[in-house]
Design a protein around this motif. Structure first.
Motif, PDB file in Angstrom:
ATOM      1  N   ARG A   1       0.759  10.018   4.320  1.00  0.00           N
ATOM      2  CA  ARG A   1       0.049  10.696   3.322  1.00  0.00           C
ATOM      3  C   ARG A   1       1.062  11.229   2.153  1.00  0.00           C
ATOM      4  NH1 ARG A   1      -2.066  14.763   6.868  1.00  0.00           N
ATOM      5  NH2 ARG A   1      -3.465  13.691   8.058  1.00  0.00           N
ATOM      6  N   ALA A   2       2.419  11.271   2.743  1.00  0.00           N
ATOM      7  CA  ALA A   2       3.186  11.936   1.680  1.00  0.00           C
ATOM      8  C   ALA A   2       3.944  10.799   0.678  1.00  0.00           C
ATOM      9  CB  ALA A   2       4.334  12.757   2.316  1.00  0.00           C
ATOM     10  N   ILE A   3       3.435   9.372   1.198  1.00  0.00           N
ATOM     11  CA  ILE A   3       4.345   8.454   0.606  1.00  0.00           C
ATOM     12  C   ILE A   3       3.591   8.507  -0.943  1.00  0.00           C
ATOM     13  CG2 ILE A   3       4.662   5.960   0.417  1.00  0.00           C
ATOM     14  CD1 ILE A   3       4.382   5.811   3.433  1.00  0.00           C
ATOM     15  N   ILE A   4       4.649   8.310  -1.801  1.00  0.00           N
ATOM     16  CA  ILE A   4       3.917   8.396  -3.178  1.00  0.00           C
ATOM     17  C   ILE A   4       3.982   6.862  -3.634  1.00  0.00           C
ATOM     18  CG2 ILE A   4       4.512   8.969  -5.563  1.00  0.00           C
ATOM     19  CD1 ILE A   4       5.891  11.304  -4.342  1.00  0.00           C
ATOM     20  N   ILE A   5       2.870   6.103  -3.874  1.00  0.00           N
ATOM     21  CA  ILE A   5       2.804   4.984  -4.234  1.00  0.00           C
ATOM     22  C   ILE A   5       2.164   4.940  -5.619  1.00  0.00           C
ATOM     23  CG2 ILE A   5       1.780   2.720  -4.034  1.00  0.00           C
ATOM     24  CD1 ILE A   5       1.777   3.185  -0.988  1.00  0.00           C
ATOM     25  N   THR A   6       2.750   4.190  -6.413  1.00  0.00           N
ATOM     26  CA  THR A   6       1.979   4.181  -7.990  1.00  0.00           C
ATOM     27  C   THR A   6       1.776   2.869  -8.329  1.00  0.00           C
ATOM     28  OG1 THR A   6       4.318   4.225  -8.848  1.00  0.00           O
ATOM     29  CG2 THR A   6       3.217   6.420  -8.553  1.00  0.00           C
TER      30      THR A   6
ATOM     31  N   GLU B   1       1.141   1.214 -12.120  1.00  0.00           N
ATOM     32  CA  GLU B   1       1.200   1.430 -13.622  1.00  0.00           C
ATOM     33  C   GLU B   1       0.737   2.811 -13.809  1.00  0.00           C
ATOM     34  OE1 GLU B   1      -1.948  -1.107 -14.968  1.00  0.00           O
ATOM     35  OE2 GLU B   1      -0.572  -2.996 -14.774  1.00  0.00           O
ATOM     36  N   GLU B   2       1.780   3.768 -13.307  1.00  0.00           N
ATOM     37  CA  GLU B   2       1.698   5.156 -13.628  1.00  0.00           C
ATOM     38  C   GLU B   2       0.516   5.726 -12.632  1.00  0.00           C
ATOM     39  OE1 GLU B   2       2.815   6.044 -17.632  1.00  0.00           O
ATOM     40  OE2 GLU B   2       4.658   5.060 -17.404  1.00  0.00           O
ATOM     41  N   ASN B   3      -0.209   4.954 -12.137  1.00  0.00           N
ATOM     42  CA  ASN B   3      -1.472   5.902 -11.523  1.00  0.00           C
ATOM     43  C   ASN B   3      -0.997   5.897 -10.187  1.00  0.00           C
ATOM     44  OD1 ASN B   3      -3.301   5.707 -13.725  1.00  0.00           O
ATOM     45  ND2 ASN B   3      -3.528   3.630 -13.218  1.00  0.00           N
ATOM     46  N   SER B   4      -1.298   7.027  -9.524  1.00  0.00           N
ATOM     47  CA  SER B   4      -0.861   7.166  -8.196  1.00  0.00           C
ATOM     48  C   SER B   4      -1.774   6.749  -7.125  1.00  0.00           C
ATOM     49  CB  SER B   4      -0.398   8.673  -7.650  1.00  0.00           C
ATOM     50  OG  SER B   4      -1.708   9.421  -7.330  1.00  0.00           O
ATOM     51  N   VAL B   5      -1.572   6.049  -6.271  1.00  0.00           N
ATOM     52  CA  VAL B   5      -2.446   5.264  -5.092  1.00  0.00           C
ATOM     53  C   VAL B   5      -2.341   6.146  -3.951  1.00  0.00           C
ATOM     54  CG1 VAL B   5      -3.029   3.234  -4.005  1.00  0.00           C
ATOM     55  CG2 VAL B   5      -1.859   3.148  -6.267  1.00  0.00           C
ATOM     56  N   PRO B   6      -3.385   6.805  -3.629  1.00  0.00           N
ATOM     57  CA  PRO B   6      -3.561   7.363  -2.091  1.00  0.00           C
ATOM     58  C   PRO B   6      -3.269   6.539  -1.060  1.00  0.00           C
ATOM     59  CG  PRO B   6      -5.782   7.547  -3.443  1.00  0.00           C
ATOM     60  CD  PRO B   6      -4.872   6.760  -4.298  1.00  0.00           C
TER      61      PRO B   6
END
Ligand SMILES: Nc1nc2c(ncn2[C@@H]2O[C@H](COP(=O)(O)OP(=O)(O)OP(=O)(O)O)[C@@H](O)[C@H]2O)c(=O)[nH]1
Length: 387
Positions: free
Chosen positions: A326-331, A333-338
């Motif tokens: 859950r804590a992985i930050i995936i983006t 084009e600057e939008n974060s992807v849960p």
């Protein structure tokens, strides 16, 4: 069918047969050529031209000795000079025999020696005539000048024979040198060839071993993530489960499946989806233990086999996994992807559970419940619900 046709009854393909026939033909030709050259060279090298030459050099004094004794006898017809002349004649006879033996032993051809042998015949007749006159020449001094003429003819004949033989010796020795130099070159070439072949073989073996290693690695590795693939995981799991069954240790299996992955693919594209899978694999890898078997067993599905792990330990690890993912930050084009995953976990309870397919079915059933329960959660297989 085509493969069967192109294979002959002995199990050789046509191409292999052609290669073998060419190899045998070339080897045969090489053996014939080498044998022929070796026997020719052997003959030439066998001829002892050095001994022969020194005999000829010694023989050149015989004619001079004969001529000198004949002159002495002509000037002073005395028994001493007659004896010297007879001795010179005897010397020429015996030398002639030795030289004829050398000639036979030498590898000179009849064509080379024909004219010399003819001159020997002529010399023989001159010697016979001289032998006939010399013993009685003191009694009949009128024969002195005929004897002297004969000795001159003998000397000339000897000079001709020895100069011809000398020429042949030089030719033979030159040929020997040539043979030695050709043989040296052949030996060097063969040595280089052998080295090149050995080097080629080593490179080929090295390449084959490398490819074999690469193939072995590829056959057990998932190309996208570098984790083990399903086949490798099953093999290792089988081994671990067999040992655990014997010792009675618990083994847990978790199946981790990305939630709504289709949406990620659809929204951001397949290549981005691949990156997400890779990132998740990396996270799982950092959290798994050395002894665990972590593998990608489907498109967005991973398994984690945990040896020596009871239900509580497995649940605790899986909960931590859920949190860390859950804590992985995936983006994008600057939008974060849960990114979330659902996990189904199970632990061996009965003897029958020490089988990968059985464990997998249990974990899969638990995963199904996790998905149905709203995803991003862990569900454990409950033994009482078996069957
Ligand atoms: N990018 C990418 N996508 C893959 C790969 N393997 C499978 N997929 C995709 O993963 C998706 C899996 O979709 P589903 O089985 O419907 O599951 P889901 O969308 O994750 O939904 P739930 O599992 O029910 O949460 C499919 O769209 C596959 O095309 C892969 O190697 N790379």
């Amino acid at each position: 069918m085509a493969t069967t046709k192109s294979r002959l009854s002995l199990g050789f393909s046509r191409r292999q047969l052609l290669i073998w026939i060419s190899f045998l033909l070339l080897s045969g030709l090489a053996v014939i050529a080498i044998t022929f050259y070796a026997s020719y060279a052997q003959k030439q090298l066998d001829a002892d031209y050095i001994a022969f030459s020194s005999e000829i050099v010694r023989a050149q004094h015989d004619g001079e000795a004969l001529r000198q004794s004949s002159l002495n006898l002509l000037d002073h017809p005395q028994p001493l000079h007659q004896r010297q002349l007879l001795q010179a004649l005897w010397m020429i006879h015996s030398r002639q025999m030795t030289i004829e033996q050398y000639l036979q032993r030498s590898k000179l051809t009849a064509h080379d020696t024909q004219h010399i042998l003819e001159e020997f015949t002529h010399l023989d007749s001159l010697l016979q005539q001289a032998d006939a006159i010399a013993p009685d020449v003191l009694e009949d001094t009128s024969q002195l000048s005929s004897l002297h003429d004969l000795t001159e003819d003998i000397d000339n004949s000897l000079a001709y024979i020895y100069s011809e033989l000398h020429t042949l010796m030089i030719r033979g020795a030159t040929e020997q040198q040539h043979i030695m130099s050709v043989m040296t070159q052949i030996i060097i070439a063969l040595g280089i060839l052998v080295l090149v072949v050995i080097l080629g073989l080593l490179v080929a073996i090295e390449k084959i071993l490398g490819q074999q290693h690469e193939l072995e690695h590829l056959s057990i590795t998932d190309e996208l993530t570098g984790l083990e693939n399903r086949r490798a995981a099953m093999n290792r799991a089988k081994h671990i489960l067999t040992l655990a069954k014997r010792s009675g240790d618990s083994v847990s299996l978790a199946i981790i499946d990305i939630d709504h992955f289709k949406r990620i693919n659809d929204r951001y594209g397949h290549p981005f989806g691949d990156q997400v899978i890779k990132q998740l694999a990396l996270q799982l890898k950092t959290m798994a233990r050395e002894s665990d078997v972590l593998a990608r067993i489907g498109g967005e599905e991973f398994c984690l086999l945990m040896p020596n792990t009871n239900p509580d330990g497995a649940s605790e690890l899986c909960e931590r996994l859920l949190g860390s993912i859950r804590a992985i930050i995936i983006t994008h084009e600057e939008n974060s992807v849960p990114l979330t995953v659902s996990i189904g976990v199970t632990t061996t309870h009965h003897q029958d559970d020490y089988d990968f397919d059985v464990l997998y079915a249990h974990a899969d059933a638990a995963l199904y419940r996790a998905k149905a329960g709203g995803r991003d959660q862990l569900e454990s297989f409950v033994p009482s619900t078996r069957g």
